[in-house]
Design a protein around this motif. Sequence first.
Motif, short mmCIF file in Angstrom:
data_model
loop_
_atom_site.label_atom_id
_atom_site.label_comp_id
_atom_site.label_asym_id
_atom_site.label_seq_id
_atom_site.Cartn_x
_atom_site.Cartn_y
_atom_site.Cartn_z
N ILE A 1 8.15 -46.46 -7.73
CA ILE A 1 9.07 -46.61 -8.57
C ILE A 1 10.71 -46.87 -7.82
CG2 ILE A 1 11.17 -44.96 -9.91
CD1 ILE A 1 8.02 -43.33 -10.60
N PHE A 2 11.19 -48.18 -8.50
CA PHE A 2 12.64 -48.56 -7.96
C PHE A 2 14.35 -48.16 -8.55
CE2 PHE A 2 9.04 -51.43 -6.66
CZ PHE A 2 9.78 -52.17 -4.86
N PRO A 3 14.56 -46.91 -7.92
CA PRO A 3 15.76 -47.30 -9.51
C PRO A 3 17.16 -48.10 -8.77
CG PRO A 3 15.19 -44.84 -7.36
CD PRO A 3 14.22 -46.35 -7.51
N ILE A 4 17.90 -48.45 -9.96
CA ILE A 4 18.16 -49.75 -9.06
C ILE A 4 19.59 -49.68 -10.36
CG2 ILE A 4 18.92 -52.07 -9.63
CD1 ILE A 4 16.21 -52.68 -10.30
N CYS A 5 20.66 -49.41 -9.62
CA CYS A 5 22.56 -49.29 -9.61
C CYS A 5 23.04 -50.70 -9.85
CB CYS A 5 23.17 -48.17 -8.30
SG CYS A 5 24.82 -47.26 -9.55
N HIS A 6 23.38 -50.83 -11.28
CA HIS A 6 23.80 -52.81 -11.31
C HIS A 6 25.20 -52.29 -12.10
CE1 HIS A 6 24.36 -56.46 -11.30
NE2 HIS A 6 24.31 -56.69 -12.71
N ILE A 7 26.59 -53.02 -11.37
CA ILE A 7 27.48 -52.82 -12.25
C ILE A 7 27.58 -51.65 -13.10
CG2 ILE A 7 29.15 -54.30 -13.64
CD1 ILE A 7 27.11 -56.20 -14.35
N LYS A 8 27.85 -50.45 -11.98
CA LYS A 8 27.95 -48.98 -12.80
C LYS A 8 26.85 -48.65 -13.64
CE LYS A 8 31.37 -48.24 -9.91
NZ LYS A 8 30.71 -47.17 -8.56
N HIS A 9 25.77 -49.21 -13.54
CA HIS A 9 24.15 -49.13 -14.60
C HIS A 9 22.92 -48.33 -14.16
CE1 HIS A 9 22.19 -48.38 -18.36
NE2 HIS A 9 21.51 -49.90 -18.14
N TRP A 10 22.45 -47.15 -14.49
CA TRP A 10 21.42 -47.11 -13.76
C TRP A 10 20.17 -47.42 -14.94
CZ3 TRP A 10 20.87 -45.47 -8.99
CH2 TRP A 10 21.96 -45.12 -8.18
N LEU A 11 18.92 -48.22 -13.95
CA LEU A 11 17.56 -48.04 -14.84
C LEU A 11 17.23 -48.14 -12.96
CD1 LEU A 11 17.46 -51.96 -13.59
CD2 LEU A 11 19.29 -51.60 -15.35
N ILE A 12 15.72 -48.27 -13.35
CA ILE A 12 14.65 -48.59 -12.60
C ILE A 12 13.23 -49.37 -13.42
CG2 ILE A 12 14.49 -46.25 -12.82
CD1 ILE A 12 12.13 -45.39 -13.92
N VAL A 13 12.19 -49.95 -12.19
CA VAL A 13 11.22 -50.51 -12.47
C VAL A 13 10.43 -49.71 -11.88
CG1 VAL A 13 10.40 -52.79 -11.79
CG2 VAL A 13 12.22 -52.66 -12.10
N VAL A 14 9.11 -49.77 -12.68
CA VAL A 14 8.21 -49.20 -11.70
C VAL A 14 6.57 -49.98 -12.03
CG1 VAL A 14 6.56 -47.14 -12.83
CG2 VAL A 14 9.04 -46.71 -13.32
N VAL A 15 6.74 -49.57 -10.73
CA VAL A 15 4.99 -50.72 -10.62
C VAL A 15 3.90 -49.79 -10.64
CG1 VAL A 15 4.66 -52.40 -9.15
CG2 VAL A 15 6.76 -52.14 -9.86
N VAL A 16 2.85 -50.51 -11.35
CA VAL A 16 1.47 -49.59 -10.84
C VAL A 16 0.92 -50.25 -10.05
CG1 VAL A 16 -0.42 -48.15 -11.87
CG2 VAL A 16 2.30 -48.16 -12.87
N ASN A 17 -0.31 -49.72 -9.08
CA ASN A 17 -1.40 -50.59 -8.30
C ASN A 17 -0.79 -51.82 -8.07
OD1 ASN A 17 -3.06 -47.91 -8.76
ND2 ASN A 17 -3.70 -48.70 -10.83
N PRO A 18 -0.06 -51.88 -7.34
CA PRO A 18 0.23 -53.24 -7.45
C PRO A 18 -0.48 -54.24 -6.73
CG PRO A 18 1.95 -51.50 -5.95
CD PRO A 18 1.05 -51.11 -6.60
#
Length: 451
Positions: free
Chosen positions: A293-310
């Motif tokens: 799980i990658f929490p990302i803060c971009h321009i004061k906005h939070w989002l996430i990317v989830v990678v399963v079984n890379p």
Amino acid sequence: SQMSPNISRVYVNMQLVAENVKMSTERGTKRLTMVDLSGSEEVYGTDEIKSLEFCFLETGPIGFSKFESIAILTFANSQRFFNREVNFWEPVILVLNGVFTNYKSVQHLIIRFKHYLTTEIVSLLPYNRIPSSVTQTLPLFRRKNTKKERTDKKLLDAKAAVVRPSSTEYISLSSDEEGSVSSPPTYYNIDGKRQQITIEGLRSLNSGVYMNDEVVNIAFGRLQRQYPHVHVFDSYITAKIFELFQQGDYDENLKMPEDDFNRHFGQFFLKKGNGKIISLPQNETFFDKKMLIFPICHIKHWLIVVVVNPLLSDVLMGMDPLKPKGHKPMAFYFDSLKGNVKYPHELLQYRLEITWRCLFSFLRLSALYHSFYYLHPELIECKYETNIPSQMNTFDCGAHAIVNGQVMAEMYEQLMNGSNVYVSEEKVEEVKNRVKMCRKELREYLDQSRI
């Protein structure tokens, strides 16, 4: 050589002390000169200056970025500055207009800044270390710009395409920089480790306020401890990933030398042993986890990317019968603005593409240098299909990111039977309630952990 032809305003302790100041350095003399409209001139030698730190705040969508460029000047000793006594612990805030232009993104700007402008006293202040003296001053010059901005329709149209918190929602990020001004921290026992949280971080748990990196990272740390199959990268690592990989395409990013990669990310793969640097075994790296799980803060906005079984893929394992089949790698992008009519689909899709290119470049080099796999860009598609609810305001993106991460950690087994993240109507309502309770539960957890 001239460093900045236009300082629009100068603040000391949030008091405006000068406007339209020209700042320059004289090559070979190690002197810094500032002149205001009245002709008043201030000249300082580098031995009189403790630091001149620049920070950049992005105020536009990716690809159309505008920047607020701010410099923080501190003196080695108390000085007379534009007819005002300034003590050595008082930061002077310089608001720069039109100085750093023609950059596609703040990451591109930062890379160029580091390459050209870093000197003994001039340095770059990372956005996650901006002191409260800056964030307290931001509303002052933003209010002064309001009237001008209302006459600029193009600027307003650009702002409509991105989250714009009010001035009261710009919360100071934690700061341990020497000489910075910040509120006294409070200490907590987080998983057996003594950890400090600033008052600004605690205030960001208030309703209607943007959650800052301190509390969001603590929430994701709890998630990782609850689900052993998950590895969460804190937002400081994802910020580093964006800084390094946003400007390159897949092939260009692949050219990063192994030594450079390890200098930035060796903590995940290397450790010291018997005075030497040795590689960690596979079962001690994040590639041993089923979900990233990658929490990302971009321009004061939070989002996430989830990678399963890379690394679990028929393509990668060469049909190895000892490895499970059917568990293909997947990636999911969660932006709680999706579904909000104020934010164009094209903008959100472009943000997805940039985000995934950066994260995949990091995973690709990690696999190449430390797991001896070659990940092809077409191998893992980052998907954006979900019925998990979107945010209905401008400040709950952090809570949505945290809850979305929790939901994904819970859904791992379900993902093995499908490639989309769709939940029941009951789950949708549950997610909405969890978002509402997120701040309260996190505050209760901190109250129980306070030392």
